[in-house]
Design a protein around this motif. Structure first.
Motif, mmCIF file in Angstrom:
data_model
loop_
_atom_site.group_PDB
_atom_site.id
_atom_site.type_symbol
_atom_site.label_atom_id
_atom_site.label_comp_id
_atom_site.label_asym_id
_atom_site.label_seq_id
_atom_site.Cartn_x
_atom_site.Cartn_y
_atom_site.Cartn_z
ATOM 1 N N SER A 212 0.642 -1.083 -0.098
ATOM 2 C CA SER A 212 0.047 -0.100 0.174
ATOM 3 C C SER A 212 0.941 1.252 -0.104
ATOM 4 N N VAL A 213 0.236 2.222 -0.628
ATOM 5 C CA VAL A 213 0.855 3.795 -0.247
ATOM 6 C C VAL A 213 0.322 4.186 0.979
ATOM 7 N N PRO A 214 0.874 5.035 1.534
ATOM 8 C CA PRO A 214 0.408 5.831 2.728
ATOM 9 C C PRO A 214 -0.752 6.765 2.146
ATOM 10 N N PRO A 215 -1.735 6.827 3.236
ATOM 11 C CA PRO A 215 -3.221 7.470 2.646
ATOM 12 C C PRO A 215 -2.952 8.888 1.779
ATOM 13 N N ASN A 258 -4.835 3.124 -3.348
ATOM 14 C CA ASN A 258 -5.456 4.262 -2.532
ATOM 15 C C ASN A 258 -5.231 4.101 -0.991
ATOM 16 N N GLY A 259 -4.380 3.537 -0.408
ATOM 17 C CA GLY A 259 -3.794 3.576 0.763
ATOM 18 C C GLY A 259 -5.008 3.019 1.651
ATOM 19 N N ILE A 260 -5.554 1.824 1.073
ATOM 20 C CA ILE A 260 -6.571 0.903 1.934
ATOM 21 C C ILE A 260 -5.747 -0.142 2.814
ATOM 22 N N GLY A 261 -6.410 -0.201 3.903
ATOM 23 C CA GLY A 261 -6.155 -1.611 4.773
ATOM 24 C C GLY A 261 -4.878 -1.464 5.413
ATOM 25 N N ILE A 262 -4.420 -0.566 6.002
ATOM 26 C CA ILE A 262 -3.135 -0.323 6.694
ATOM 27 C C ILE A 262 -3.576 -0.213 8.136
ATOM 28 N N ASP A 263 -3.250 -1.283 8.962
ATOM 29 C CA ASP A 263 -3.720 -1.205 10.536
ATOM 30 C C ASP A 263 -2.419 -1.444 11.585
ATOM 31 N N LYS A 347 -21.335 -1.399 -4.009
ATOM 32 C CA LYS A 347 -20.672 -0.178 -4.729
ATOM 33 C C LYS A 347 -20.023 0.475 -3.831
ATOM 34 N N LEU A 348 -18.581 0.537 -3.857
ATOM 35 C CA LEU A 348 -17.690 1.455 -2.879
ATOM 36 C C LEU A 348 -16.744 2.407 -3.543
ATOM 37 N N LYS A 349 -16.676 3.483 -2.745
ATOM 38 C CA LYS A 349 -15.814 4.468 -3.125
ATOM 39 C C LYS A 349 -14.567 4.631 -2.244
ATOM 40 N N LEU A 350 -13.194 4.480 -2.767
ATOM 41 C CA LEU A 350 -12.221 4.327 -2.155
ATOM 42 C C LEU A 350 -11.429 5.752 -2.219
ATOM 43 N N TYR A 351 -11.195 6.322 -0.807
ATOM 44 C CA TYR A 351 -10.261 7.772 -1.209
ATOM 45 C C TYR A 351 -9.454 7.694 0.268
ATOM 46 N N LYS A 352 -8.160 7.990 -0.189
ATOM 47 C CA LYS A 352 -7.040 8.248 0.738
ATOM 48 C C LYS A 352 -7.336 7.302 2.035
#
Length: 411
Positions: A212-215, A258-263, A347-352
């Motif tokens: 992932s990229v940072p958000p 999109n910087g998703i899923g970083i825990d 339907k999903l919107k992925l954003y930062k």
């Protein structure tokens, strides 16, 4: 050589090519005088599999098996857990936890076919994986000898391991100044150690993140995706049918960008200590959220609320290494019954780093605009609620009357 182990002539080793298992091959040969067969369970490690055959042989293994378990892993372990909505302690998506049982199952199969006397693993005595591997091995062969070098050898740290490897000309699988303990498969990457051992320290994502990229570095425009499910299992993205592994790979790319899923999690290990780790689950985070949204319109309230309780227990069972247990199988039977109507599109919107609901439909939806509307309707008589409220409040009313009576008698 370790005494009283002359009966160990051939050992099957759960091999990853990482630091721990790289030095385990020569250690086993030096201390047991045995043949070592390396077994790699491919659960989607991608380029981490490159060069493992040559490396294992150079390290002293007599042969190596690289077994592709990815489809089995996804369909029989990942999606079973996804349907349960199981998250350990509400956050961890169990990426390492459910990978160990499928690998251990294959270890036993190869140990039997090769006539091995024992199975070895490179798990530390502080971790959960020793339990997960060994419980799974015992589920398929209760008499199989298990060797866990970390519990007996003289090496006490990763620095000791590095020195041991250098003395035997074993190539290190990482840079010495960046030796995070990592586990990767198609579902996730976990990162532990170094600066991550200090909960007051913000992770340096430039060193840590791989999927992932940072958000803050994600695109300034949102990404929209649609995911289709059939009986709780994802089957398509944006209308395109795919098998499970391809769905996860595709969502990992989209989510990671999109910087998703970083825990960043401090969790309670089975052995009793708290540990901190950073997990990357871009595709997993998207699938869990989409599945939750779809269940919100397809499960009745009683079932959903009870399933929430089951999800917690399911996560604990998986985390604690009891995949091959009657309890896990029974929990899955309940979960699968609940999933009979969990079919539809989300339907999903992925954003930062954010996963935002953008719509959900299902042929089994329990949501009725007629009943839910704040406007005028012809299906709900609001006068009916008076009797319901009176009965629902009866126990509260009786309790209050009792308290009032007691207070008056004292006065």
């Amino acid at each position: 050589m370790i005494e009283n182990n002359t009966n160990i002539k051939k050992v099957v080793l759960a091999y990853s090519g990482g630091l721990d298992t790289s030095i385990t091959i020569p250690w086993l040969k030096e201390n047991y005088g045995c043949e070592v067969i390396a077994v790699v369970g491919n659960v989607g490690q991608d380029n981490e599999l490159d060069g493992l055959e040559e490396k294992a042989i150079q390290s002293g293994a007599s042969k190596i098996f690289i077994e592709d378990l990815t489809d089995e892993f996804v369909e029989e372990f990942v999606f079973e857990t996804l349907k349960a909505g199981a998250k350990y302690e509400g956050k961890y998506l169990l990426g390492t936890s459910f990978a160990r049982p499928v690998i251990a199952k294959k270890l036993v199969e190869i140990a039997h076919s090769e006539g091995a006397d024992a199975i070895a693993h490179g798990c530390t005595g502080k971790g959960n994986d020793q339990v997960r591997f060994e419980l799974a091995v015992k589920a398929f062969d209760p008499d199989m000898e298990i060797i866990a070098p970390w519990r007996t050898w003289e090496l006490k740290s990763r620095e000791d391991e590095i020195e041991y490897a250098k003395e035997r000309n074993i190539p290190l699988p990482m840079k010495e100044d960046n030796i995070y303990s990592e586990d990767r498969n198609i579902w996730h990457i976990s990162h532990e150690g170094l600066d991550l051992e200090f909960p007051d320290t913000e992770p340096d994502f430039s060193k840590v993140l791989k999927m992932s990229v940072p958000p803050e570095d994600a695109p300034d425009e949102p990404t929209y995706i649609s995911i289709a499910f059939e009986k709780g299992v994802p089957v398509a993205i944006d209308g395109k049918k795919m098998k499970g592994t391809d769905i996860i790979k595709t969502l990992n790319k989209i989510g990671g960008a999109n910087g998703i899923g970083i825990d960043d999690i401090v969790e309670n290990r089975l052995v009793g200590m708290k540990v901190r780790g950073v997990y990357e689950n871009p595709g997993g985070a998207i699938l869990y959220r989409a599945h939750e949204i779809l269940e919100s319109i397809t499960l009745d309230g009683d079932t959903k609320h009870y399933k929430d309780k089951i999800s917690i227990e399911f996560a604990n069972v998986v985390y604690n290494g009891k995949w091959f247990s009657p309890l896990r199988e029974s929990l899955s039977a309940f979960v699968n019954k609940t999933q009979e109507t969990v079919t539809g599109d989300v339907k999903l919107k992925l954003y930062k780093g954010n996963i935002i609901t953008a719509g959900v439909t299902s042929p089994y939806t329990l949501y009725s605009e007629e009943f839910a509307t704040f406007g005028e309707d012809g299906v709900y008589d609001q006068n009916d609620s008076q009797g319901f409220v009176n009965l629902y409040a009866l126990s509260t009313k009786v309790q209050s009357m009792m308290k009032k009576k007691v207070k008056e008698s004292v006065e």
